[in-house]
Motif scaffolding. Structure first.
Motif, mmCIF file in Angstrom:
data_model
loop_
_atom_site.group_PDB
_atom_site.id
_atom_site.type_symbol
_atom_site.label_atom_id
_atom_site.label_comp_id
_atom_site.label_asym_id
_atom_site.label_seq_id
_atom_site.Cartn_x
_atom_site.Cartn_y
_atom_site.Cartn_z
ATOM 1 N N ARG A 1 0.831 -1.220 0.000
ATOM 2 C CA ARG A 1 0.000 0.000 0.000
ATOM 3 C C ARG A 1 0.849 1.248 0.000
ATOM 4 N NH1 ARG A 1 -2.936 -2.999 3.880
ATOM 5 N NH2 ARG A 1 -1.982 -1.759 5.558
ATOM 6 N N GLY A 2 2.024 1.170 0.618
ATOM 7 C CA GLY A 2 2.915 2.317 0.700
ATOM 8 C C GLY A 2 3.809 2.506 -0.513
ATOM 9 N N GLY A 3 3.629 1.674 -1.535
ATOM 10 C CA GLY A 3 4.378 1.858 -2.775
ATOM 11 C C GLY A 3 5.683 1.098 -2.871
ATOM 12 N N VAL A 4 6.011 0.282 -1.868
ATOM 13 C CA VAL A 4 7.218 -0.534 -1.962
ATOM 14 C C VAL A 4 6.997 -1.601 -3.030
ATOM 15 C CG1 VAL A 4 8.797 -2.079 -0.741
ATOM 16 C CG2 VAL A 4 7.755 -0.135 0.454
ATOM 17 N N ARG A 5 7.994 -1.785 -3.860
ATOM 18 C CA ARG A 5 7.871 -2.741 -4.970
ATOM 19 C C ARG A 5 8.259 -4.138 -4.470
ATOM 20 N NH1 ARG A 5 10.890 -0.962 -10.130
ATOM 21 N NH2 ARG A 5 12.576 -0.433 -8.669
ATOM 22 N N VAL A 6 7.319 -4.755 -3.774
ATOM 23 C CA VAL A 6 7.550 -6.065 -3.197
ATOM 24 C C VAL A 6 6.448 -7.015 -3.647
ATOM 25 C CG1 VAL A 6 6.352 -5.409 -1.049
ATOM 26 C CG2 VAL A 6 7.909 -7.364 -1.051
ATOM 27 N N THR A 7 6.848 -8.216 -4.024
ATOM 28 C CA THR A 7 5.917 -9.299 -4.325
ATOM 29 C C THR A 7 6.296 -10.486 -3.456
ATOM 30 O OG1 THR A 7 7.310 -9.924 -6.207
ATOM 31 C CG2 THR A 7 5.359 -8.581 -6.680
ATOM 32 N N VAL A 8 5.394 -11.462 -3.412
ATOM 33 C CA VAL A 8 5.627 -12.596 -2.513
ATOM 34 C C VAL A 8 4.980 -13.846 -3.087
ATOM 35 C CG1 VAL A 8 3.604 -12.006 -1.107
ATOM 36 C CG2 VAL A 8 5.409 -13.411 -0.123
ATOM 37 N N GLU A 9 5.622 -14.965 -2.851
ATOM 38 C CA GLU A 9 5.109 -16.272 -3.264
ATOM 39 C C GLU A 9 4.908 -17.152 -2.042
ATOM 40 O OE1 GLU A 9 9.099 -18.931 -4.027
ATOM 41 O OE2 GLU A 9 8.643 -17.387 -5.533
ATOM 42 N N SER A 10 4.050 -18.145 -2.194
ATOM 43 C CA SER A 10 4.041 -19.267 -1.271
ATOM 44 C C SER A 10 4.082 -20.541 -2.107
ATOM 45 C CB SER A 10 2.843 -19.231 -0.329
ATOM 46 O OG SER A 10 3.048 -20.121 0.756
ATOM 47 N N ALA B 1 -5.222 -20.517 -11.987
ATOM 48 C CA ALA B 1 -4.460 -20.074 -13.162
ATOM 49 C C ALA B 1 -3.756 -18.754 -12.899
ATOM 50 C CB ALA B 1 -5.385 -19.951 -14.372
ATOM 51 N N ARG B 2 -4.413 -17.863 -12.172
ATOM 52 C CA ARG B 2 -3.776 -16.579 -11.850
ATOM 53 C C ARG B 2 -2.576 -16.783 -10.928
ATOM 54 N NH1 ARG B 2 -7.790 -14.629 -9.711
ATOM 55 N NH2 ARG B 2 -7.299 -14.641 -7.482
ATOM 56 N N TRP B 3 -2.725 -17.631 -9.912
ATOM 57 C CA TRP B 3 -1.647 -17.844 -8.943
ATOM 58 C C TRP B 3 -0.481 -18.636 -9.529
ATOM 59 C CZ3 TRP B 3 -5.839 -20.018 -5.209
ATOM 60 C CH2 TRP B 3 -6.535 -18.955 -4.616
ATOM 61 N N MET B 4 -0.767 -19.586 -10.410
ATOM 62 C CA MET B 4 0.255 -20.548 -10.828
ATOM 63 C C MET B 4 0.747 -20.346 -12.260
ATOM 64 S SD MET B 4 -1.068 -24.041 -8.938
ATOM 65 C CE MET B 4 0.580 -24.745 -8.814
ATOM 66 N N SER B 5 0.137 -19.423 -12.991
ATOM 67 C CA SER B 5 0.574 -19.160 -14.364
ATOM 68 C C SER B 5 0.758 -17.670 -14.607
ATOM 69 C CB SER B 5 -0.425 -19.746 -15.367
ATOM 70 O OG SER B 5 0.012 -19.549 -16.691
ATOM 71 N N ALA C 1 0.583 -14.846 -12.626
ATOM 72 C CA ALA C 1 1.424 -14.061 -11.721
ATOM 73 C C ALA C 1 2.892 -14.468 -11.775
ATOM 74 C CB ALA C 1 0.883 -14.149 -10.298
ATOM 75 N N PRO C 2 3.244 -15.764 -11.817
ATOM 76 C CA PRO C 2 4.668 -16.099 -11.975
ATOM 77 C C PRO C 2 5.249 -15.599 -13.295
ATOM 78 C CG PRO C 2 3.454 -18.010 -11.186
ATOM 79 C CD PRO C 2 2.440 -16.975 -11.563
ATOM 80 N N ALA C 3 4.460 -15.647 -14.373
ATOM 81 C CA ALA C 3 4.943 -15.115 -15.648
ATOM 82 C C ALA C 3 5.217 -13.617 -15.531
ATOM 83 C CB ALA C 3 3.927 -15.394 -16.752
#
Length: 445
Positions: free
Chosen positions: A253-262, A356-360, A362-364
């Protein structure tokens, strides 16, 4: 459509606009158009009607330890990519360890590419590695086509891939940010790990106590602070501690360019079910309790967690000793990730669109693979054809992994991969894998 060679038709095609009956026209290995279900098939095209099987975009797994060359007895490009094809995965991105040499120089990257070139049944890309002493190698590796750089903030388990301290992290992150790159991070704080109780033996509870949530939470907090200060792009690998989700959400929310996986194991397995001595369940960070898992799923649902990837990290069976303190940590799930996740997702009222969004998709997006990750015109004709209602019981003998030790043995899962298609060519058909036709991918290529 005179150039269309294939039309793949189903009552359930998973597109960016939702799942619907459709006919997907393929020309030259590329999706030419997504047509109405009853569209006329060009005379030049072969029709493949898969009935009510769901057609998903080919899965993209950006966290795979192939270990080839150097530790090929653990896994290899031939076996790993066969397992990927059998599991509906059409693209993998290989981690810079545990191969020998690690992917930490351009010369080492070339070695790995040559090994993979004739063995790849699916498309393969490569991550580079960020070490304390290779800042000078990062830009050349980026220019040579790696998709980003992996680092550890705690010991990796192999001597040739040491971790970064906070100053070394800042040095690498500053260099990577200068050329617009991505740093992907194994985030566990070494001080918390050292302070945690260290117990030998067969009891999973002792191992779990040795990898506390605070180790993840503190490392993630420090990483976010560095990313904010440097305006860097970072990705948190294999999130296990759900306690970190509010911190990550606030950073986004604060604009940090962070992504995360599980990973499938954190989302489908729980600490409560791990038998003593069953080190096929050991990984770092660890599988945690059921309540923690529920919160991870909530993080997926609200978008805090971006994607699901395997962290396929196999070893030979002899390294999986019954002692959790000494056994190799890593879970093999490359072939099983889709059905494992679909089994749990459907139980929690999620849809194939979500999967499909989580496993194809978004990783792409994470790796910048603009031709992957969706069934729409202009993308590669990569598909996973799934029988969503069908079930099977996991038999390790039927896995394509080189070493068939798996935490999923004996589990009954929903979702049978009927076929997998790479650029319009069927590469797996009811478990029968074709010849290797995968390509080596480069960032920006």
């Amino acid at each position: 459509m005179p150039d269309v060679q294939l039309v793949l038709r189903s009552t359930r095609v998973v597109t960016p606009e939702g799942t619907r009956p459709a006919a997907v026209a393929v020309a030259g290995g590329t999706i030419d158009a997504v047509l109405p279900y009853d569209a006329q098939v060009p005379s030049s095209a072969r029709l493949e009607d898969v009935g009510d099987h769901a057609v998903l975009p080919g899965l993209v797994d950006t966290h795979v330890h192939v270990n080839d060359p150097g530790r090929t007895e653990w896994e290899g490009f031939w076996t790993a990519t066969r397992a990927a094809a059998a599991g509906g995965i059409t693209t993998i991105v290989d981690m810079p360890l545990n191969s020998l040499p690690p992917t930490t120089t351009v010369e080492n990257l070339r070695v790995k590419q040559e090994v993979a070139r004739t063995k790849a049944h699916v498309d393969v890309g490569f991550w580079g590695g960020a070490l304390p002493d290779n800042v000078k190698d990062l830009r050349p590796l980026h220019d040579a086509g790696v998709f980003g750089f992996k680092c550890f903030l705690s010991p990796s388990g192999v001597d040739e891939f040491p971790e970064l301290d906070q100053q070394q992290l800042a040095n690498s992150l500053g260099e990577i940010t200068d050329f617009g790159g991505l740093l992907i991070v194994h985030a566990e704080d070494p001080h918390h790990l050292t302070a945690a109780p260290q117990r030998n033996g067969r009891r999973y509870a002792g191992f779990l106590a040795s990898r506390p949530r605070d180790a993840e939470n503190t490392a993630i907090e420090n990483l976010i602070a560095q990313a904010r200060r440097l305006e860097a792009r970072v990705h948190i690998l294999h999130l296990s501690s759900s306690d970190a989700l509010p911190l990550i959400a606030a950073a986004k929310r604060g604009g940090v360019r962070v992504t995360v996986e599980s990973c499938p194991h954190f989302l489908t397995l729980t600490a409560e079910e791990v038998p003593d001595g069953a080190t096929e369940f050991k990984c770092c960070p660890p599988i945690r309790e059921a309540a923690n898992q529920d919160t991870l799923w909530a993080g997926l649902a609200d978008g805090t967690i971006d994607c699901i990837v395997s962290d396929h990290s196999p070893s030979t069976a002899d390294l999986k000793t019954p002692d959790f303190a000494t056994a190799w940590g890593g879970i093999s799930s490359l072939q099983l990730g889709l059905p494992a996740i679909w089994t749990e997702a459907r139980r929690r009222d999620h849809t194939l669109d979500d999967v499909a969004r989580w496993m194809s998709t978004a990783p792409a997006e994470l790796a910048g693979l603009t031709r992957k990750g969706a069934i729409e015109a202009g993308r590669d004709a990569d598909f996973a054809v799934l029988a969503p209602e069908a079930t099977f019981t996991v038999d390790p003998a039927r896995l394509e992994h080189r070493n068939r030790v798996t935490a999923y043995a004996g589990k009954t899962l929903h979702g049978v991969v009927a076929s997998t298609w790479l650029r319009g060519r069927r590469i797996a058909d009811h478990g029968v894998i074709g010849e290797p036709t995968g390509q080596l991918l480069q960032h920006g290529g």
